[in-house]
Design a protein around this motif. Sequence first.
Motif, PDB file in Angstrom:
ATOM      1  N   LYS A 163     -37.628  13.812 -70.412  1.00  0.00           N
ATOM      2  CA  LYS A 163     -37.125  12.433 -70.419  1.00  0.00           C
ATOM      3  C   LYS A 163     -36.460  12.145 -71.754  1.00  0.00           C
ATOM      4  CE  LYS A 163     -38.623  10.503 -66.547  1.00  0.00           C
ATOM      5  NZ  LYS A 163     -37.706   9.976 -65.590  1.00  0.00           N
ATOM      6  N   LYS A 164     -35.361  11.433 -71.699  1.00  0.00           N
ATOM      7  CA  LYS A 164     -34.606  11.119 -72.900  1.00  0.00           C
ATOM      8  C   LYS A 164     -35.170   9.892 -73.619  1.00  0.00           C
ATOM      9  CE  LYS A 164     -29.780  11.152 -74.272  1.00  0.00           C
ATOM     10  NZ  LYS A 164     -28.408  11.316 -73.796  1.00  0.00           N
ATOM     11  N   TYR A 165     -35.706   8.933 -72.834  1.00  0.00           N
ATOM     12  CA  TYR A 165     -36.159   7.664 -73.410  1.00  0.00           C
ATOM     13  C   TYR A 165     -37.559   7.295 -72.951  1.00  0.00           C
ATOM     14  CZ  TYR A 165     -31.054   7.291 -73.725  1.00  0.00           C
ATOM     15  OH  TYR A 165     -29.731   7.530 -73.954  1.00  0.00           O
ATOM     16  N   ILE A 185     -31.752  -0.127 -66.002  1.00  0.00           N
ATOM     17  CA  ILE A 185     -33.071   0.370 -66.411  1.00  0.00           C
ATOM     18  C   ILE A 185     -33.374   1.687 -65.703  1.00  0.00           C
ATOM     19  CG2 ILE A 185     -35.553  -0.096 -66.311  1.00  0.00           C
ATOM     20  CD1 ILE A 185     -34.781  -3.092 -66.741  1.00  0.00           C
ATOM     21  N   ARG A 186     -33.030   1.777 -64.437  1.00  0.00           N
ATOM     22  CA  ARG A 186     -33.252   3.010 -63.679  1.00  0.00           C
ATOM     23  C   ARG A 186     -32.459   4.162 -64.288  1.00  0.00           C
ATOM     24  NH1 ARG A 186     -36.881   5.553 -61.219  1.00  0.00           N
ATOM     25  NH2 ARG A 186     -37.409   3.715 -60.057  1.00  0.00           N
ATOM     26  N   GLN A 187     -31.220   3.907 -64.699  1.00  0.00           N
ATOM     27  CA  GLN A 187     -30.403   4.953 -65.325  1.00  0.00           C
ATOM     28  C   GLN A 187     -31.043   5.433 -66.631  1.00  0.00           C
ATOM     29  OE1 GLN A 187     -26.443   3.356 -65.717  1.00  0.00           O
ATOM     30  NE2 GLN A 187     -25.878   3.954 -63.641  1.00  0.00           N
ATOM     31  N   LEU A 188     -31.541   4.501 -67.423  1.00  0.00           N
ATOM     32  CA  LEU A 188     -32.213   4.892 -68.663  1.00  0.00           C
ATOM     33  C   LEU A 188     -33.484   5.684 -68.360  1.00  0.00           C
ATOM     34  CD1 LEU A 188     -31.835   1.591 -70.715  1.00  0.00           C
ATOM     35  CD2 LEU A 188     -30.733   3.787 -71.216  1.00  0.00           C
ATOM     36  N   PRO A 225     -28.216  -9.505 -62.222  1.00  0.00           N
ATOM     37  CA  PRO A 225     -27.391  -8.481 -61.572  1.00  0.00           C
ATOM     38  C   PRO A 225     -27.175  -7.267 -62.489  1.00  0.00           C
ATOM     39  CG  PRO A 225     -26.419 -10.663 -61.281  1.00  0.00           C
ATOM     40  CD  PRO A 225     -27.558 -10.813 -62.251  1.00  0.00           C
ATOM     41  N   GLY A 226     -27.441  -6.100 -61.956  1.00  0.00           N
ATOM     42  CA  GLY A 226     -27.235  -4.856 -62.692  1.00  0.00           C
ATOM     43  C   GLY A 226     -28.386  -4.434 -63.592  1.00  0.00           C
TER      44      GLY A 226
END
Length: 108
Positions: free
Chosen positions: A93-95, A80-83, A74-75
């Motif tokens: 892209k930050k990461y 991962i999508r937020q990163l 869960p979550g």
Amino acid sequence: MKQLDIGIDMDGICVALHQHWLTAIKKDHGVDVPLSVCDQWSLHKCGELATLGAKAVYAYLDQPGFFRTAPPLPGALEAIRQLFDATQTDGEKKYNLFIVSSPASGVS
């Protein structure tokens, strides 16, 4: 700006690998070991799994698609999508994200 490389482990971070693994063992061998009994990474030493032997327990990790069919925690996908979607002030892209794992070792 330079992107930060992030390695994200699969086992217990992205997916519920151990529960998936124990479910497969129960289905194939009839050995029902609750996750709460597995208090170490040497799964073949947990409870009744010791009766199967290391080769039988770890053979699942070599099955094509085994990791792919493990259910996400869960979550995990949302995080991962937020990163993945995070951007720097210049819009880049930050990461750089990498899903990582390591092979089982010491299994004979």
